[in-house]
Enzyme design. Structure first.
Site, PDB file in Angstrom:
ATOM      1  N   PRO A  23      -2.838 -13.476  -4.334  1.00 36.45           N
ATOM      2  CA  PRO A  23      -2.854 -12.460  -5.384  1.00 36.45           C
ATOM      3  C   PRO A  23      -1.745 -11.447  -5.136  1.00 36.45           C
ATOM      4  O   PRO A  23      -1.600 -10.937  -4.024  1.00 36.45           O
ATOM      5  CB  PRO A  23      -4.237 -11.815  -5.235  1.00 36.45           C
ATOM      6  CG  PRO A  23      -4.655 -12.093  -3.822  1.00 36.45           C
ATOM      7  CD  PRO A  23      -4.014 -13.388  -3.441  1.00 36.45           C
ATOM      8  N   CYS A 106      -4.669  -4.780   0.999  1.00 39.84           N
ATOM      9  CA  CYS A 106      -3.554  -4.084   0.363  1.00 39.84           C
ATOM     10  C   CYS A 106      -3.340  -2.722   1.019  1.00 39.84           C
ATOM     11  O   CYS A 106      -4.286  -1.931   1.123  1.00 39.84           O
ATOM     12  CB  CYS A 106      -3.812  -3.922  -1.131  1.00 39.84           C
ATOM     13  SG  CYS A 106      -2.455  -3.110  -2.006  1.00 39.84           S
TER      14      CYS A 106
END
Length: 366
Positions: A23, A106
């Site tokens: 992703p 992230c």
């Protein structure tokens, strides 16, 4: 810390080894995923990270809509509130996604301010609580993508603690980006390259959790390198490539030769790895004509719905690296797709530049 023997078995919905495209925010949108699916039927695709709060409050059709042809596709969620994550997961499952993945990797300032992403490595029990809540809400796999640790954490301790807790909570798979994240002192871009890789820790983790799906991510630049990583440790369940698979997306044309379908179990076609050394993932011009036609049709539908051609073509620029005509292909897509009223004919012209160069190269070789 939870005992290893409490970990769940690999779910029936996963067939290993799995090849996945990571992703990536602003990159793995529905237009990229449509392109990727033209190149590989077996790659597991992921959405960009979508914040759970946005799903609960925003335009769900815009955020979550995808074409059935993209399957298998997983929804990656960002968040840290178990109740909101569970509701967002339920909504995602209702939209038809094949997996819900929680982002615990992230390192951007935006996710830190929202108390999710890599900073959750510091609160593994909260991650486990989110996993448990999502598992209770959906009947599809719930997975986690994480780092080795953050800042001054000891990776051997931080990663093991997280994995023990989330597997006890029912996580069906763990994808490990084999680097720490430095939330203080490094930018998100620097966090993709500067912290050293430690594949060995991921391999040791797999040996400790033989019945848990463990996939490896980070620093893998080619399909051959990904296959080699699995050959070195056949116990690993999957490999995940991000930027490399995006910038040289033609490598996806070789994925089905090595990897089974992650949901149906359809066998890999069994190509020899030597077929796919530098530039070897090229396919016939007939194959690429089919890709062209599919992308033209997809672009036409997007434009008819009020979109712009560049939304589609920006993901196609890396298709023909190393091919004759690749430079002209990039020029056409980069310049002409941004013009007012640009339509699918731009895609046709770009592909024709490659086809013509290929024909010239064949003629010169005769």
């Amino acid at each position: 810390m939870t005992e290893i023997n409490s970990a769940p078995m690999i779910p029936r919905s996963f067939r290993t080894p799995v090849f996945a495209v990571a992703p990536m925010i602003d990159w793995t949108d529905r237009h990229y995923r449509f392109l990727a699916r033209q190149l590989s039927a077996h790659a597991l695709l992921y959405t960009e990270m979508i914040v759970a709060e946005a799903i609960l409050r925003g335009d769900r059709a815009r955020l979550l809509g995808f074409a059935p042809v993209e399957q298998p596709v997983a929804l990656q969620l960002g968040g840290s509130d178990p109740r909101k994550m569970a509701e967002a997961a339920r909504i995602g499952a209702d939209f038809g996604y094949s997996e819900i993945n929680m982002n615990v990797g992230c390192p951007s300032d935006r996710v830190q301010s929202g108390t999710f992403g890599a900073c959750l490595m510091r609160d593994p029990q909260l991650v486990a609580d989110c996993v448990a809540a999502m598992k209770a809400a959906v009947n599809i796999p719930v997975t986690v993508k994480c780092r080795l640790g953050v800042d001054d954490q000891a990776p051997e301790l931080a990663l093991r603690d997280l994995v023990a807790r989330i597997t006890a909570a029912g996580a069906d798979a763990v994808w490990v980006h084999a680097r720490k994240a430095w939330l203080q002192g490094l930018s998100p871009k620097e966090n993709r390259d500067i912290p050293p890789l430690d594949y060995g820790l991921v391999h040791r983790l797999k040996s400790e959790y033989p019945h848990v799906f463990i996939g490896i991510n980070g620093g893998l630049a080619t399909l051959n390198q990904a296959v080699d990583e699995l050959n070195q440790d056949p116990a690993l369940d999957g490999v995940m490539l991000g930027r490399a698979a995006y910038h040289d997306s033609a490598m996806l044309t070789a994925v089905d030769g090595f990897f089974p379908h992650p949901l149906t179990g359809a066998a890999a076609t069994g190509h020899d790895p030597s077929d796919f050394t530098a530039g070897g993932h090229r396919r016939s011009l007939d194959f690429w004509a089919g890709v062209r036609d599919a992308m033209m049709g997809h672009a036409a539908g997007h434009i008819a719905a009020g979109g712009r051609l560049i939304h589609v073509t920006r993901h196609m620029v890396g298709l023909f690296q190393g091919w004759p005509g690749a430079r002209r292909f990039r020029q056409i897509l980069s310049a002409d797709a941004t013009k007012p009223g640009a339509g699918p004919d731009v895609i046709a012209a770009a592909f024709e530049a490659v086809f013509a160069a290929a024909a010239d190269a064949r003629q010169a070789a005769e």
